[in-house]
Write a protein that holds these residues in place. Structure first.
Motif, PDB file in Angstrom:
ATOM      1  N   LEU A 194       5.776 -13.513  -7.644  1.00  0.00           N
ATOM      2  CA  LEU A 194       5.102 -12.303  -8.110  1.00  0.00           C
ATOM      3  C   LEU A 194       3.588 -12.435  -8.058  1.00  0.00           C
ATOM      4  O   LEU A 194       2.871 -11.450  -7.847  1.00  0.00           O
ATOM      5  N   ALA A 195       3.087 -13.673  -8.239  1.00  0.00           N
ATOM      6  CA  ALA A 195       1.642 -13.900  -8.187  1.00  0.00           C
ATOM      7  C   ALA A 195       1.071 -13.650  -6.795  1.00  0.00           C
ATOM      8  O   ALA A 195      -0.132 -13.439  -6.638  1.00  0.00           O
ATOM      9  N   LEU A 196       1.944 -13.671  -5.797  1.00  0.00           N
ATOM     10  CA  LEU A 196       1.509 -13.424  -4.421  1.00  0.00           C
ATOM     11  C   LEU A 196       1.449 -11.938  -4.085  1.00  0.00           C
ATOM     12  O   LEU A 196       0.943 -11.555  -3.026  1.00  0.00           O
ATOM     13  N   LEU A 197       1.964 -11.097  -4.964  1.00  0.00           N
ATOM     14  CA  LEU A 197       2.024  -9.658  -4.724  1.00  0.00           C
ATOM     15  C   LEU A 197       0.840  -8.936  -5.341  1.00  0.00           C
ATOM     16  O   LEU A 197       0.401  -9.264  -6.444  1.00  0.00           O
ATOM     17  N   SER A 198       0.347  -7.930  -4.638  1.00  0.00           N
ATOM     18  CA  SER A 198      -0.666  -7.040  -5.217  1.00  0.00           C
ATOM     19  C   SER A 198      -0.435  -5.633  -4.692  1.00  0.00           C
ATOM     20  O   SER A 198       0.111  -5.444  -3.603  1.00  0.00           O
ATOM     21  N   CYS A 199      -0.823  -4.651  -5.488  1.00  0.00           N
ATOM     22  CA  CYS A 199      -0.627  -3.245  -5.113  1.00  0.00           C
ATOM     23  C   CYS A 199      -1.983  -2.580  -4.884  1.00  0.00           C
ATOM     24  O   CYS A 199      -2.964  -2.913  -5.551  1.00  0.00           O
ATOM     25  N   HIS A 200      -2.006  -1.636  -3.947  1.00  0.00           N
ATOM     26  CA  HIS A 200      -3.263  -1.006  -3.565  1.00  0.00           C
ATOM     27  C   HIS A 200      -3.038   0.477  -3.244  1.00  0.00           C
ATOM     28  O   HIS A 200      -2.054   0.839  -2.605  1.00  0.00           O
ATOM     29  N   ASP A 201      -3.983   1.291  -3.682  1.00  0.00           N
ATOM     30  CA  ASP A 201      -3.981   2.705  -3.335  1.00  0.00           C
ATOM     31  C   ASP A 201      -5.048   3.026  -2.299  1.00  0.00           C
ATOM     32  O   ASP A 201      -5.106   4.141  -1.786  1.00  0.00           O
ATOM     33  N   TYR A 258       0.837  -1.205   0.000  1.00  0.00           N
ATOM     34  CA  TYR A 258       0.000   0.000   0.000  1.00  0.00           C
ATOM     35  C   TYR A 258       0.867   1.247   0.000  1.00  0.00           C
ATOM     36  O   TYR A 258       1.917   1.313   0.645  1.00  0.00           O
ATOM     37  N   ASP A 259       0.419   2.253  -0.736  1.00  0.00           N
ATOM     38  CA  ASP A 259       1.048   3.569  -0.732  1.00  0.00           C
ATOM     39  C   ASP A 259      -0.054   4.604  -0.922  1.00  0.00           C
ATOM     40  O   ASP A 259      -0.959   4.402  -1.737  1.00  0.00           O
ATOM     41  N   ASN A 260       0.006   5.679  -0.156  1.00  0.00           N
ATOM     42  CA  ASN A 260      -1.055   6.677  -0.283  1.00  0.00           C
ATOM     43  C   ASN A 260      -0.843   7.594  -1.484  1.00  0.00           C
ATOM     44  O   ASN A 260      -1.691   8.417  -1.799  1.00  0.00           O
ATOM     45  N   GLN A 261       0.293   7.459  -2.152  1.00  0.00           N
ATOM     46  CA  GLN A 261       0.540   8.190  -3.390  1.00  0.00           C
ATOM     47  C   GLN A 261       0.142   7.296  -4.566  1.00  0.00           C
ATOM     48  O   GLN A 261       0.765   6.253  -4.785  1.00  0.00           O
ATOM     49  N   PRO A 262      -0.884   7.652  -5.331  1.00  0.00           N
ATOM     50  CA  PRO A 262      -1.358   6.800  -6.428  1.00  0.00           C
ATOM     51  C   PRO A 262      -0.240   6.390  -7.385  1.00  0.00           C
ATOM     52  O   PRO A 262       0.563   7.215  -7.821  1.00  0.00           O
ATOM     53  N   GLY A 263      -0.199   5.103  -7.679  1.00  0.00           N
ATOM     54  CA  GLY A 263       0.775   4.586  -8.635  1.00  0.00           C
ATOM     55  C   GLY A 263       2.093   4.143  -8.034  1.00  0.00           C
ATOM     56  O   GLY A 263       2.847   3.395  -8.683  1.00  0.00           O
ATOM     57  N   GLN A 264       2.395   4.557  -6.803  1.00  0.00           N
ATOM     58  CA  GLN A 264       3.685   4.215  -6.219  1.00  0.00           C
ATOM     59  C   GLN A 264       3.786   2.742  -5.844  1.00  0.00           C
ATOM     60  O   GLN A 264       4.845   2.128  -5.980  1.00  0.00           O
ATOM     61  N   ALA A 265       2.692   2.152  -5.382  1.00  0.00           N
ATOM     62  CA  ALA A 265       2.715   0.727  -5.052  1.00  0.00           C
ATOM     63  C   ALA A 265       2.948  -0.118  -6.293  1.00  0.00           C
ATOM     64  O   ALA A 265       3.668  -1.119  -6.256  1.00  0.00           O
ATOM     65  N   ALA A 266       2.343   0.297  -7.412  1.00  0.00           N
ATOM     66  CA  ALA A 266       2.550  -0.426  -8.674  1.00  0.00           C
ATOM     67  C   ALA A 266       4.005  -0.315  -9.125  1.00  0.00           C
ATOM     68  O   ALA A 266       4.586  -1.289  -9.626  1.00  0.00           O
ATOM     69  N   LYS A 267       4.598   0.856  -8.938  1.00  0.00           N
ATOM     70  CA  LYS A 267       6.012   1.030  -9.291  1.00  0.00           C
ATOM     71  C   LYS A 267       6.894   0.135  -8.428  1.00  0.00           C
ATOM     72  O   LYS A 267       7.930  -0.369  -8.888  1.00  0.00           O
TER      73      LYS A 267
END
Length: 355
Positions: free
Chosen positions: A81-88, A44-53
């Motif tokens: 990698l399949a165990l990872l997910s990103c969230h805003d 999780y990152d409160n800055q949109p797009g940072q978790a995906a990066k």
């Protein structure tokens, strides 16, 4: 090995960064450690797009590790990698989590705000863990209502390669949380150590600062010299409120400037070519890299003392007790704790070991 937890029903939430625009090394490293053990991880990152990066960077690192045959765990890159997910979205990120590992920058207000926000979205049984390297848990978790499930899990940077984790309890932390964190860190391949109570600097940094302080004394690089002696050939001076700073180190052999990472307890680092010290900067570094560092990589200081004498630690303590009452008692190296308090402590330790 039987998993400590059901990996397909429990999830980590890793806070890579908060209030800043780039994802940190510690958060990404934690994510890599947890997925290497087969756990689902939400970043999780409160800055949109940072978790995906962050996941993009993790993918790159895992692929490089696999090519170098240094990938941790029994799963391949694609499986990890399949165990990872990103969230805003914070609430979405916390769904299903049983362990929250905060890794924001070392600012007390930021960490307090993170945990205050997290607590409103998780149940009472979710463990709240901080990666802080210097902030006391009693301060980090001061805004939490239920502090019995709070703990510091301080990694050594970078956690993926250096496996030590210091587990530091809040005064209200229940033993079950310490045991859970210890078992969890062990299962994912880390090497946890348990502190019985909070203390400034924890264990690793207290030992580290003791080594650094003595190294500075031997080299005779001091802030007092810099402030009062204008004849010193000062190559670089850095002042900061952060203990980790990038400095330029003087290399006498090649007369070139190289960048290195330095921990300065005083916040000021001054490198000089002064010749009246006991040892050079280069040689004191060699004392560690080619001497103590090589030894301590596989055997610690207490075990070293125990194995270095025919009668083990009891013999060492007898000699130390004798020396303490004679010439070494006046040495500044052994002046803390003061002699009257140190002698009973040594006597108690010796009595326990002999008995």
């Amino acid at each position: 090995m039987v998993p400590l937890f059901s990996k397909w029903f429990y999830t980590f939430v890793v806070f890579v960064c908060l209030f800043v625009c780039e994802c940190g090394l510690i958060g990404r490293s934690w994510a890599m450690v947890f997925v290497s053990g087969g756990y689902k991880v939400k970043i999780y990152d409160n800055q949109p797009g940072q978790a995906a990066k962050a996941i993009t960077e993790i993918r790159k690192q895992l692929e490089e590790l696999q090519q170098a045959q240094m990938l941790r765990g029994s799963l391949g890159v694609s499986e990890q990698l399949a165990l990872l997910s990103c969230h805003d979205d914070l609430q979405q990120a916390l769904e299903g989590a049983f362990f929250v590992q905060e890794s924001v920058f070392e600012e007390l207000e930021a960490k307090q705000s993170v945990f205050q926000a997290v607590e409103s979205h998780v149940g009472e049984d979710v463990v709240l863990s901080s990666s802080t390297s210097c902030l006391l848990p009693s301060n980090v978790f001061s805004r939490i209502q239920n502090r019995s499930r709070c703990i510091i899990s301080h990694p050594v940077n970078p956690p993926y390669y250096v496996r030590l984790v210091e587990l530091v309890p809040h005064p209200d932390t229940v033993p079950a949380v310490m045991e859970l964190a210890y078992g969890l860190m062990t299962e994912v391949g880390q090497a946890p150590v348990r502190l019985r109570k909070e203390i400034d600097g924890f264990a690793l940094n207290r030992v580290q600062y003791a080594i650094i302080a003595e190294s500075w004394r031997l080299v005779k690089i001091s802030i007092e010299d810099f402030l009062h002696n204008s004849t010193l050939n000062v190559l670089f001076l850095a002042c900061t409120t952060v203990p980790k700073l990038q400095c330029i180190r003087y290399t006498a052999k090649r007369r070139e400037l190289i960048h290195s990472s330095c921990l300065a307890p005083s916040g000021v680092c001054a490198y000089t070519d002064k010749e009246d010290g006991i040892i050079s900067v280069e040689d004191i570094d060699l004392v560690m890299t080619e001497g103590l560092g090589m030894r301590y990589a596989f055997i610690g200081p207490i075990e070293t003392m125990h194995l270095n004498a025919p009668q083990g630690m009891s013999r060492v303590l007898l000699l130390l007790l004798f020396e303490y009452t004679n010439s070494i008692a006046t040495s500044p190296l052994l002046s803390s704790p003061p002699l009257p308090r140190a002698l009973p402590w040594l006597g108690d330790v010796l009595s326990n070991m002999i008995s």
